[in-house]
Design a protein around this motif. Structure first.
Motif, mmCIF file in Angstrom:
data_model
loop_
_atom_site.group_PDB
_atom_site.id
_atom_site.type_symbol
_atom_site.label_atom_id
_atom_site.label_comp_id
_atom_site.label_asym_id
_atom_site.label_seq_id
_atom_site.Cartn_x
_atom_site.Cartn_y
_atom_site.Cartn_z
ATOM 1 N N LEU A 42 49.275 19.041 37.318
ATOM 2 C CA LEU A 42 49.942 17.829 36.842
ATOM 3 C C LEU A 42 50.617 17.104 37.994
ATOM 4 O O LEU A 42 50.509 15.869 38.124
ATOM 5 C CB LEU A 42 50.972 18.196 35.766
ATOM 6 C CG LEU A 42 51.832 17.049 35.230
ATOM 7 C CD1 LEU A 42 50.977 16.047 34.470
ATOM 8 C CD2 LEU A 42 52.946 17.600 34.328
ATOM 9 N N ARG A 43 51.323 17.844 38.845
ATOM 10 C CA ARG A 43 51.987 17.216 39.994
ATOM 11 C C ARG A 43 50.970 16.601 40.946
ATOM 12 O O ARG A 43 51.181 15.484 41.462
ATOM 13 C CB ARG A 43 52.852 18.255 40.734
ATOM 14 C CG ARG A 43 53.999 18.803 39.902
ATOM 15 C CD ARG A 43 54.958 19.602 40.766
ATOM 16 N NE ARG A 43 54.334 20.728 41.440
ATOM 17 C CZ ARG A 43 54.287 21.975 40.954
ATOM 18 N NH1 ARG A 43 54.817 22.246 39.767
ATOM 19 N NH2 ARG A 43 53.711 22.945 41.648
ATOM 20 N N LYS A 44 49.872 17.302 41.183
ATOM 21 C CA LYS A 44 48.831 16.776 42.087
ATOM 22 C C LYS A 44 48.288 15.455 41.571
ATOM 23 O O LYS A 44 48.132 14.487 42.330
ATOM 24 C CB LYS A 44 47.704 17.795 42.237
ATOM 25 C CG LYS A 44 46.612 17.356 43.202
ATOM 26 C CD LYS A 44 45.561 18.442 43.364
ATOM 27 C CE LYS A 44 44.474 18.006 44.340
ATOM 28 N NZ LYS A 44 43.435 19.068 44.501
ATOM 29 N N PHE A 45 47.994 15.390 40.269
ATOM 30 C CA PHE A 45 47.526 14.141 39.666
ATOM 31 C C PHE A 45 48.553 13.033 39.835
ATOM 32 O O PHE A 45 48.246 11.933 40.308
ATOM 33 C CB PHE A 45 47.226 14.368 38.179
ATOM 34 C CG PHE A 45 47.475 13.176 37.312
ATOM 35 C CD1 PHE A 45 46.654 12.057 37.374
ATOM 36 C CD2 PHE A 45 48.564 13.153 36.422
ATOM 37 C CE1 PHE A 45 46.906 10.945 36.581
ATOM 38 C CE2 PHE A 45 48.820 12.056 35.634
ATOM 39 C CZ PHE A 45 47.989 10.947 35.706
ATOM 40 N N ALA A 46 49.801 13.304 39.442
ATOM 41 C CA ALA A 46 50.817 12.255 39.421
ATOM 42 C C ALA A 46 51.171 11.764 40.818
ATOM 43 O O ALA A 46 51.322 10.551 41.036
ATOM 44 C CB ALA A 46 52.067 12.771 38.714
ATOM 45 N N PHE A 47 51.311 12.669 41.752
ATOM 46 C CA PHE A 47 51.708 12.273 43.105
ATOM 47 C C PHE A 47 50.614 11.463 43.799
ATOM 48 O O PHE A 47 50.887 10.749 44.760
ATOM 49 C CB PHE A 47 52.078 13.491 43.933
ATOM 50 C CG PHE A 47 53.354 14.186 43.487
ATOM 51 C CD1 PHE A 47 54.234 13.563 42.610
ATOM 52 C CD2 PHE A 47 53.662 15.454 43.933
ATOM 53 C CE1 PHE A 47 55.404 14.199 42.191
ATOM 54 C CE2 PHE A 47 54.835 16.097 43.525
ATOM 55 C CZ PHE A 47 55.704 15.465 42.651
ATOM 56 N N LEU A 59 64.740 11.548 44.353
ATOM 57 C CA LEU A 59 65.443 12.402 43.411
ATOM 58 C C LEU A 59 64.454 12.948 42.404
ATOM 59 O O LEU A 59 63.685 12.191 41.805
ATOM 60 C CB LEU A 59 66.539 11.621 42.671
ATOM 61 C CG LEU A 59 67.248 12.375 41.538
ATOM 62 C CD1 LEU A 59 68.041 13.564 42.074
ATOM 63 C CD2 LEU A 59 68.161 11.439 40.743
ATOM 64 N N ASP A 60 64.489 14.267 42.191
ATOM 65 C CA ASP A 60 63.686 14.907 41.156
ATOM 66 C C ASP A 60 64.615 15.339 40.032
ATOM 67 O O ASP A 60 65.434 16.251 40.208
ATOM 68 C CB ASP A 60 62.926 16.106 41.723
ATOM 69 C CG ASP A 60 61.990 16.733 40.701
ATOM 70 O OD1 ASP A 60 61.427 15.984 39.883
ATOM 71 O OD2 ASP A 60 61.815 17.967 40.729
ATOM 72 N N VAL A 126 62.434 8.081 41.997
ATOM 73 C CA VAL A 126 62.979 9.094 41.092
ATOM 74 C C VAL A 126 61.811 9.650 40.287
ATOM 75 O O VAL A 126 61.070 8.892 39.659
ATOM 76 C CB VAL A 126 64.048 8.520 40.148
ATOM 77 C CG1 VAL A 126 64.453 9.566 39.111
ATOM 78 C CG2 VAL A 126 65.265 8.057 40.931
ATOM 79 N N THR A 127 61.638 10.972 40.319
ATOM 80 C CA THR A 127 60.591 11.618 39.543
ATOM 81 C C THR A 127 61.222 12.382 38.382
ATOM 82 O O THR A 127 62.319 12.924 38.498
ATOM 83 C CB THR A 127 59.760 12.591 40.399
ATOM 84 O OG1 THR A 127 60.619 13.611 40.928
ATOM 85 C CG2 THR A 127 59.075 11.864 41.542
ATOM 86 N N ALA A 128 60.503 12.419 37.262
ATOM 87 C CA ALA A 128 60.935 13.175 36.083
ATOM 88 C C ALA A 128 59.691 13.860 35.531
ATOM 89 O O ALA A 128 58.879 13.238 34.849
ATOM 90 C CB ALA A 128 61.567 12.259 35.040
ATOM 91 N N ILE A 129 59.551 15.136 35.847
ATOM 92 C CA ILE A 129 58.321 15.876 35.566
ATOM 93 C C ILE A 129 58.552 16.850 34.414
ATOM 94 O O ILE A 129 59.398 17.749 34.508
ATOM 95 C CB ILE A 129 57.852 16.643 36.820
ATOM 96 C CG1 ILE A 129 57.680 15.685 38.001
ATOM 97 C CG2 ILE A 129 56.549 17.393 36.531
ATOM 98 C CD1 ILE A 129 57.528 16.375 39.343
ATOM 99 N N GLU A 130 57.839 16.657 33.318
ATOM 100 C CA GLU A 130 57.925 17.570 32.173
ATOM 101 C C GLU A 130 59.361 17.739 31.670
ATOM 102 O O GLU A 130 59.791 18.848 31.330
ATOM 103 C CB GLU A 130 57.335 18.938 32.560
ATOM 104 C CG GLU A 130 55.826 18.934 32.710
ATOM 105 C CD GLU A 130 55.126 18.829 31.360
ATOM 106 O OE1 GLU A 130 54.906 17.687 30.904
ATOM 107 O OE2 GLU A 130 54.829 19.871 30.767
ATOM 108 N N LEU A 155 60.490 4.538 39.484
ATOM 109 C CA LEU A 155 60.651 5.661 38.581
ATOM 110 C C LEU A 155 59.274 6.165 38.172
ATOM 111 O O LEU A 155 58.388 5.370 37.850
ATOM 112 C CB LEU A 155 61.431 5.246 37.320
ATOM 113 C CG LEU A 155 61.423 6.231 36.146
ATOM 114 C CD1 LEU A 155 62.048 7.565 36.528
ATOM 115 C CD2 LEU A 155 62.130 5.624 34.932
ATOM 116 N N MET A 156 59.108 7.504 38.177
ATOM 117 C CA MET A 156 57.862 8.128 37.744
ATOM 118 C C MET A 156 58.185 9.137 36.644
ATOM 119 O O MET A 156 58.858 10.135 36.903
ATOM 120 C CB MET A 156 57.180 8.850 38.908
ATOM 121 C CG MET A 156 56.872 7.975 40.104
ATOM 122 S SD MET A 156 56.224 8.946 41.505
ATOM 123 C CE MET A 156 54.654 9.517 40.836
#
Length: 213
Positions: A42-47, A59-60, A126-130, A155-156
């Protein structure tokens, strides 16, 4: 009867510790380590959806086990990456996972998305993952994130579940939990004053919804 009650209490404690919304204890620690691995695709796709550059301030939110922060250090060289999580165990694991850069390029603190302890205009990304699933008030949280973004900052919001009518095979989760469609997140971002909102789709229900201040 006493034995049955003891077993029930033990099971409840394990379940509570392994709540992905707020991992704690030994079970939470194990979960965070699993997430570092299982969320890698998921991170690989999003980044890969957005451009990165040197010397960013990132910021994560909901930093979990800390794997995203380590990856951000690599894809944005010479950047400073901060992490925030309302789980003390997540803060500990993130610091442990990024021990070599703590106090240098990585800074982690305990805190809540609805009361972000940062100055206005602080971050390039700013990342917000799961993590959006667990926010009590998503529109308010996004307004708060907009405040701490620099002009032109991004923002992601990154999720592996994005269809509430076709839920992934996840266990029952106590407390606040909701899967959002990407169009809902797009609306929240626009209402918060973000522009150039884009929705990226990946494998299965993977989404990355981005907006610019």
């Amino acid at each position: 009867m006493k034995i049955e009650n003891a077993v029930s209490e033990d099971s409840r404690e394990v379940r509570d510790q392994a709540n992905p919304g707020r991992p704690q204890g030994e079970e939470g620690k194990k979960m965070l380590k699993r997430m570092n691995v299982s969320h890698a695709p998921l991170r690989k796709f999003a980044f890969s959806c957005v451009p990165w550059r040197d010397h960013m301030h990132i910021l994560d939110i909901g930093c979990g086990g800390g794997a995203a922060i380590r990856e951000l250090l690599d894809i944005a060289p010479n950047s400073v990456v901060e992490g925030i999580d309302y789980s003390q165990e997540s803060v500990r694991q993130t610091e442990k996972y990024n021990a070599a850069e703590i106090g240098k390029r990585v800074f982690v603190r305990l805190g809540d998305v609805e009361n972000l302890p940062y100055e206005s205009g602080s971050f390039d990304v700013v990342t917000a993952i799961e993590t959006v699933y667990f926010w009590e008030d998503v529109p308010m949280a996004i307004r708060g994130i907009r405040r701490i973004l620099k002009e032109g900052g991004r923002l992601m919001i990154i999720c592996e579940g994005s269809d509430p009518d076709n839920m992934p095979d996840w266990p029952k989760i106590d407390g606040t939990f909701r899967i959002y469609r990407p169009e809902e997140l797009e609306t929240f971002m626009r209402q918060a004053g973000l522009s150039h909102v884009e929705i990226f789709h990946g494998e299965g229900q993977y989404i990355c919804v981005t907006g610019i201040r």
